[in-house]
Enzyme design. Structure first.
Site, PDB file in Angstrom:
ATOM      1  N   HIS B 205       0.869  -1.182   0.000  1.00 53.85           N
ATOM      2  CA  HIS B 205       0.000   0.000   0.000  1.00 53.85           C
ATOM      3  C   HIS B 205       0.902   1.228   0.000  1.00 53.85           C
ATOM      4  CE1 HIS B 205      -4.180  -1.630   1.133  1.00 53.85           C
ATOM      5  NE2 HIS B 205      -3.463  -2.635   0.684  1.00 53.85           N
ATOM      6  N   CYS B 236      -6.944   3.874   2.762  1.00 52.62           N
ATOM      7  CA  CYS B 236      -6.496   3.143   3.942  1.00 52.62           C
ATOM      8  C   CYS B 236      -7.600   3.191   4.990  1.00 52.62           C
ATOM      9  CB  CYS B 236      -5.224   3.778   4.478  1.00 52.62           C
ATOM     10  SG  CYS B 236      -4.644   2.995   5.984  1.00 52.62           S
ATOM     11  N   ASN B 245      -3.771   0.850  -2.132  1.00 51.47           N
ATOM     12  CA  ASN B 245      -2.848   0.004  -2.894  1.00 51.47           C
ATOM     13  C   ASN B 245      -1.970   0.823  -3.835  1.00 51.47           C
ATOM     14  OD1 ASN B 245      -5.697  -1.735  -2.897  1.00 51.47           O
ATOM     15  ND2 ASN B 245      -3.896  -2.994  -2.525  1.00 51.47           N
TER      16      ASN B 245
END
Lengths: 299, 299
Positions: B205, B236, B245
């Site tokens: 991420h 997130c 991501n």
């Protein structure tokens, strides 16, 4: 292991922001950057204000800063007229700039590469005579918006010519943000052999998201000096709306996670990024800044 | 050199987007991803729709896709009920998930790590009996939002337990986007020795901007399978507003620049990113996408 960061947000960042920031806010920003521990700050530019209206207030900004012996302020200087302004502002360091590609050099400074040398040599000689340090930028090392691929020999020739003028450090720029780690390994791997790592800095733009990956590659080649912009300020003049310099917050986060010392307080750095974001009235690209603001209540 | 990309945008990306995307638009997106050359696409999730309303239409989406022999579609499956839905949708691959940290596992799947194994083992056995392939995700390998540092031995134990169940590939996740290249070298450097690189994927991420730098580090450790999200879709869950991501466009741009083959057409990929950005009515984080849209007239 120590890494030096050269904060270029007040110059390279802001010159690509269209909203004009008042001189007073630029001064506050630079004070916040100093408070966060940055020791090298490129504060403005003495190019003709007609070209870059955002930095027309260079003298006012530089004269408004509370100087510290520990912090080196510098500014871009294109010619002896700019050098005189830098001297009047009491700067101890200036930065010269030119391109590794002929077409970009002509479009950016309106001269052929060969005809740029004598002008910069004169500025460098006078600056050195005044006791100033002289930094050099080489643009388009990793690709040119007009010519595409730029041979490594071009960058080597321009770098060596600048060093011969007495420039102490060369910042190699990925002006349009096209580099990937493979090319970074190739370019710095070669130039470190000729020039040594102490005299080379990496100047990456994050236009295609590869900025920090390129930093990691340059670190592996021994580079320990990086240019970055608070908040990821600025953009790409060749693709308005695209990203500009790598963000200082993201760079510092990564370096600290890799056990490099920067002398920078990341929390205070984030405060500086939040401040200039508020001044511009927009969300800046720095991901560390965004993650930090997202996890805190607004206020 | 070949790199496999596992496109997780329709699942991991969209599950963190608050605006509900209609099933028809998800189907169009997946068709565009297939047209761009992606061969592995995680299309949805069979977790309880109460937890993730965005993916409540998993069956409708999966049944609406024009299947191709060349493309493996998969979906997250938390239990045998989910597996039955996957079977009815004709999937040949499912993905199991659990965490390397006890607290995240408890908060995310409401069970202790030890108590998660028997449930996943049952799903894996039934899926294998049905002729399906089973992928495994291990979350919080590089840091936990509750516990902070996660010992490498935790990730090793969970990885080995999943492999013993017949899982063919483990995707190690930096769920909260805290990793830097140093840690990526450490984690993958160790686990590649135990598990071999063919069975490991990296799932980064970009919450703090280090995503592609971490990819470059994982490449150096021999990893050749990467998860990413079209457009950098999603966010997130632990810091709403922060990045999710890594972007597939940025990943592909970097990999091609490093001479890795992906089989992906970057221009068509950008079309897919532009499409889902329009559907969500917002500018997605992918820098390659932004640079591309910035350099083209709107339309």
């Amino acid at each position: 292991m120590r890494v030096q960061i050269v904060e270029v947000g007040p110059r390279d960042g802001l010159q690509n922001e269209s909203a004009i920031v008042p001189a007073a806010a630029k001064i506050v920003l630079i004070h916040k950057l100093m408070a966060a521990g940055l020791k090298r700050i490129e504060a403005s530019s003495f190019v003709n204000p007609k070209w870059i209206p955002q930095l027309a207030d260079a003298d006012e900004v530089l004269q408004g800063i509370n100087r510290s012996q520990e912090v080196t302020l510098s500014a871009l200087v294109p010619n002896v007229r700019g050098l005189e302004r830098a001297r009047q502002c009491g700067l101890n360091e200036i930065a010269l700039f030119m391109s590794a590609s002929e077409t970009h050099n002509q479009k950016n400074i309106n001269k052929r590469i060969e005809d740029t040398y004598p002008i910069l040599r004169e500025v460098a000689q006078e600056a050195l005579a005044l006791g100033m340090k002289v930094r050099g930028y080489v643009s388009t090392v990793f690709g040119c918006p007009y010519e595409g691929n730029v041979p490594l020999d071009n960058s080597r020739r321009v770098t060596e010519s600048l060093l011969e003028m007495g420039v102490y450090e060369i910042s190699l720029g990925d002006t349009i943000g096209v580099a990937t780690p493979k090319q970074v390994h190739e370019v710095f791997g070669e130039l470190v052999k000729d020039v040594t790592n102490e005299r080379l800095a990496a100047h990456f733009h994050d236009t295609r998201g590869t900025g920090l990956a390129n930093v990691a590659a340059a670190l592996e080649e021994g580079i320990r000096i990086f240019d970055s912009s608070i908040g990821g300020l600025g953009g790409c003049p060749y693709a308005p709306g695209a990203a500009g310099n790598i963000s200082t917050e993201d760079l510092v986060y990564m370096l600290h996670g890799m056990d490099y010392e920067t002398g920078i307080d990341l929390e205070k750095l984030i405060e500086a990024g939040a401040y200039i974001g508020q001044q511009l009235g927009k969300e800046l690209p720095s991901k560390v800044l965004r993650a930090s603001l997202a996890s805190k209540p607004a206020g």
